[in-house]
Design a protein around this motif. Structure first.
Motif, PDB file in Angstrom:
ATOM      1  N   GLN A  59       0.881  -1.231   0.063  1.00  0.00           N
ATOM      2  CA  GLN A  59      -0.066   0.077  -0.072  1.00  0.00           C
ATOM      3  C   GLN A  59       1.086   1.229   0.104  1.00  0.00           C
ATOM      4  O   GLN A  59       0.577   2.327  -0.341  1.00  0.00           O
ATOM      5  CB  GLN A  59      -0.731  -0.176   1.417  1.00  0.00           C
ATOM      6  N   MET A  60       1.910   1.325   0.545  1.00  0.00           N
ATOM      7  CA  MET A  60       2.990   2.421   0.530  1.00  0.00           C
ATOM      8  C   MET A  60       3.393   2.635  -0.596  1.00  0.00           C
ATOM      9  O   MET A  60       3.480   3.846  -1.166  1.00  0.00           O
ATOM     10  CB  MET A  60       4.008   2.164   1.666  1.00  0.00           C
ATOM     11  N   ALA A  61       3.676   1.686  -1.406  1.00  0.00           N
ATOM     12  CA  ALA A  61       4.275   1.992  -2.730  1.00  0.00           C
ATOM     13  C   ALA A  61       3.092   2.455  -3.780  1.00  0.00           C
ATOM     14  O   ALA A  61       3.366   3.262  -4.559  1.00  0.00           O
ATOM     15  CB  ALA A  61       4.836   0.722  -3.323  1.00  0.00           C
ATOM     16  N   ILE A  62       1.797   1.834  -3.388  1.00  0.00           N
ATOM     17  CA  ILE A  62       0.693   2.367  -4.403  1.00  0.00           C
ATOM     18  C   ILE A  62       0.360   3.819  -3.853  1.00  0.00           C
ATOM     19  O   ILE A  62       0.292   4.590  -4.975  1.00  0.00           O
ATOM     20  CB  ILE A  62      -0.562   1.349  -4.107  1.00  0.00           C
ATOM     21  N   ASP A  63       0.393   4.289  -2.767  1.00  0.00           N
ATOM     22  CA  ASP A  63      -0.109   5.541  -2.399  1.00  0.00           C
ATOM     23  C   ASP A  63       1.112   6.531  -2.960  1.00  0.00           C
ATOM     24  O   ASP A  63       0.619   7.678  -3.250  1.00  0.00           O
ATOM     25  CB  ASP A  63      -0.037   5.558  -0.805  1.00  0.00           C
ATOM     26  N   GLU A  64       2.387   6.195  -2.795  1.00  0.00           N
ATOM     27  CA  GLU A  64       3.388   6.907  -3.414  1.00  0.00           C
ATOM     28  C   GLU A  64       3.160   7.140  -4.831  1.00  0.00           C
ATOM     29  O   GLU A  64       3.216   8.633  -5.340  1.00  0.00           O
ATOM     30  CB  GLU A  64       4.594   6.356  -3.171  1.00  0.00           C
ATOM     31  N   LYS A 314      10.782   5.576   5.216  1.00  0.00           N
ATOM     32  CA  LYS A 314       9.220   5.789   4.622  1.00  0.00           C
ATOM     33  C   LYS A 314       8.455   5.079   5.243  1.00  0.00           C
ATOM     34  O   LYS A 314       7.203   5.618   5.751  1.00  0.00           O
ATOM     35  CB  LYS A 314       9.248   5.364   3.134  1.00  0.00           C
ATOM     36  N   PHE A 315       8.711   3.768   5.840  1.00  0.00           N
ATOM     37  CA  PHE A 315       7.910   2.933   6.453  1.00  0.00           C
ATOM     38  C   PHE A 315       7.615   3.533   7.789  1.00  0.00           C
ATOM     39  O   PHE A 315       6.405   3.361   8.309  1.00  0.00           O
ATOM     40  CB  PHE A 315       8.304   1.442   6.544  1.00  0.00           C
ATOM     41  N   ARG A 316       8.727   3.751   8.515  1.00  0.00           N
ATOM     42  CA  ARG A 316       8.471   4.346   9.856  1.00  0.00           C
ATOM     43  C   ARG A 316       7.627   5.473   9.909  1.00  0.00           C
ATOM     44  O   ARG A 316       6.614   5.820  10.935  1.00  0.00           O
ATOM     45  CB  ARG A 316       9.920   4.563  10.556  1.00  0.00           C
ATOM     46  N   THR A 317       7.750   6.289   8.999  1.00  0.00           N
ATOM     47  CA  THR A 317       7.008   7.516   8.932  1.00  0.00           C
ATOM     48  C   THR A 317       5.699   7.441   8.694  1.00  0.00           C
ATOM     49  O   THR A 317       4.712   8.169   9.470  1.00  0.00           O
ATOM     50  CB  THR A 317       7.583   8.502   8.004  1.00  0.00           C
ATOM     51  N   LYS A 318       5.086   6.406   7.904  1.00  0.00           N
ATOM     52  CA  LYS A 318       4.043   6.209   7.591  1.00  0.00           C
ATOM     53  C   LYS A 318       3.177   5.257   8.468  1.00  0.00           C
ATOM     54  O   LYS A 318       2.079   5.765   8.801  1.00  0.00           O
ATOM     55  CB  LYS A 318       3.710   5.526   6.017  1.00  0.00           C
ATOM     56  N   TYR A 319       3.801   4.323   9.057  1.00  0.00           N
ATOM     57  CA  TYR A 319       3.165   3.418   9.964  1.00  0.00           C
ATOM     58  C   TYR A 319       3.672   3.625  11.472  1.00  0.00           C
ATOM     59  O   TYR A 319       2.777   2.838  12.321  1.00  0.00           O
ATOM     60  CB  TYR A 319       3.116   1.961   9.429  1.00  0.00           C
ATOM     61  N   GLY A 320       4.523   4.325  11.614  1.00  0.00           N
ATOM     62  CA  GLY A 320       4.952   4.457  13.179  1.00  0.00           C
ATOM     63  C   GLY A 320       5.490   3.226  14.026  1.00  0.00           C
ATOM     64  O   GLY A 320       5.497   3.049  14.891  1.00  0.00           O
ATOM     65  N   THR A 321       6.055   2.259  12.859  1.00  0.00           N
ATOM     66  CA  THR A 321       6.708   1.302  13.508  1.00  0.00           C
ATOM     67  C   THR A 321       7.712   0.796  12.546  1.00  0.00           C
ATOM     68  O   THR A 321       7.733   1.204  11.134  1.00  0.00           O
ATOM     69  CB  THR A 321       5.657   0.097  13.661  1.00  0.00           C
TER      70      THR A 321
END
Length: 417
Positions: A59-64, A314-321
């Motif tokens: 989902q992160m890649a698609i959102d970007e 990017k993952f930490r920023t988007k999901y907080g983990t």
């Protein structure tokens, strides 16, 4: 051509004709639309922590990409098929549902069936497909006739290094004076599934060839295991230099470690894959300090590979983990598809997309991704996707091997002192 693929092609031809009639090609891209990307993931069941990682990374890649305006007017939507407990029936149901959607033009997974039988479904439906696990099973399906499986490509390289490199790693630690081997005994415990068994059988062969004695050779049924004490009693009866458990489910692996720590032996403990999942440290707390695990396709977060830190941030920023292995892997898989689509232009030209994926040669979080045309696996080695060894200490993961990428050194496990 199968009835499904023929029906799919007819619908796409009619769609293309209608669009060409209504719109001028000079005004709009011919197939500008919402392109669906199918994900097979265990969203429920014992591997749900991994399934959530799959979904988040994709989902992160698609959102970007959507935020950047898409590709040639196309935007993207993630659709998920829950494979639940990864049984053949549940995987088949999820595969058929996604393949039945004419707007799905690419499919992917971290792992779905573990035997990867769904590769044949993808080949039959002419569906581009990427996966990131159980590469021996992928190789067994594709290698006899790679030209029949242009659909399918593995982000993960050959598992041969899993079979051999734990032995080499342990023996190097001994040669460097970091551990002492009393009598070259090893206890190997596995789970009855294709991933864990393939690796444990390979390990047993390599240890035996190198003069080791296997003192415990146990396999547990696949699924949730909460009580390991009878097996651990056998470990304590004849204390080995090394204890290995290849059960990849983080809950099972955590239970094993917590029960080992009730009465630890002075053995080096190696756990396959599970410690890479953030949930593992939550379940084991301080007991996880010292644990060793390895990965094929793990993120190389070092100055020599800034891509890994970029994706992790990017993952930490988007999901907080923190991301485990599969959040990063699925993010990269989606971007491999996007690269192919940019090259081809038309999401409905599955054959061209498949070819473009196979021609990938790029730096990803796990190293340099390039596919072996004979097996469709990612190429393995220090100059491609290396096998990496990590150690957990106070909840933090340190890359300790290979030296080329290491960010720290091995420390003696606390219970071995």
């Amino acid at each position: 051509m199968t009835s499904r693929s023929a029906h799919h092609r007819i619908r796409q031809i009619l769609l293309g004709t209608a669009l060409a009639t209504v719109f001028s090609a000079a005004s709009f891209p011919a197939f500008a639309d919402v392109v669906k990307i199918g994900l097979l993931a265990p969203l429920t069941g014992p591997a749900a922590a991994d399934g959530q990682e799959f979904q988040r990374g994709a989902q992160m890649a698609i959102d970007e990409m959507n935020e950047a305006g898409g590709i040639d007017g196309n935007t993207f939507e993630l659709v998920v098929g829950d494979v639940k407990d990864q049984s053949a029936g549940n995987v088949t149901s999820a595969v058929e549902r996604l393949l039945g959607d004419p707007n799905v033009h690419f499919m992917m997974t971290g792992y779905a069936s573990l035997t990867n039988f769904e590769i044949d479904n993808m080949a039959e439906a002419e569906m581009p497909y990427m996966l990131a696990a159980t590469s021996q099973q992928t190789k067994d399906i594709i290698a006899p006739s790679p030209e029949d499986y242009m659909c399918c490509w593995s982000m993960t390289p050959s598992f041969d290094a899993y079979n051999t490199d734990v032995t080499l790693f342990v023996e190097k630690l001994a040669a460097d004076g970091k551990i002492t081997l009393q009598d070259k005994k090893v206890a190997i415990i596995s789970s009855d599934n294709a991933y864990s068994k393939t690796i444990s059988e390979g390990m047993k062969t390599t240890f035996a060839e190198n003069g080791w004695t296997i003192t415990v050779d146990e396999i547990v049924p696949f699924g949730e295991v909460t009580d390991w004490r009878s097996i651990l009693a056998k470990v304590r009866e004849n204390v080995p230099d090394v204890v290995i458990n290849t059960d990849y489910l983080p809950g099972n692996s955590a239970s094993f470690l917590n029960q080992f720590m009730e009465q630890p032996t002075k053995s080096l403990v190696f756990l396959q894959y599970a410690p890479s999942v953030p949930e593992f440290v939550e379940l084991t707390g301080a007991n996880s300090t010292g644990i060793i695990y390895n990965l094929l396709g793990g993120a190389l977060t070092t100055p020599k590979n800034p891509r890994a830190e970029e994706v992790a941030t990017k993952f930490r920023t988007k999901y907080g983990t923190e991301s485990g292995t599969y959040g990063v892997a699925l993010y990269e898989i989606v971007n491999v598809y996007f690269d192919a689509l940019k090259k081809v232009g038309d999401p409905t030209d599955h054959a061209a997309i498949m070819t473009a994926i196979g021609e990938t040669d790029k730096q990803v979080a796990a190293g340099r991704l390039k596919f072996d045309p004979e097996t469709h696996l990612a190429m393995q080695g220090d100059d491609f996707i290396p096998i990496t060894f990590f150690q957990i200490w106070d909840g933090e993961r340190t890359l300790i091997s290979p030296t080329k990428y290491a960010t720290g050194e091995f420390k003696i496990q606390p219970w071995m002192e």
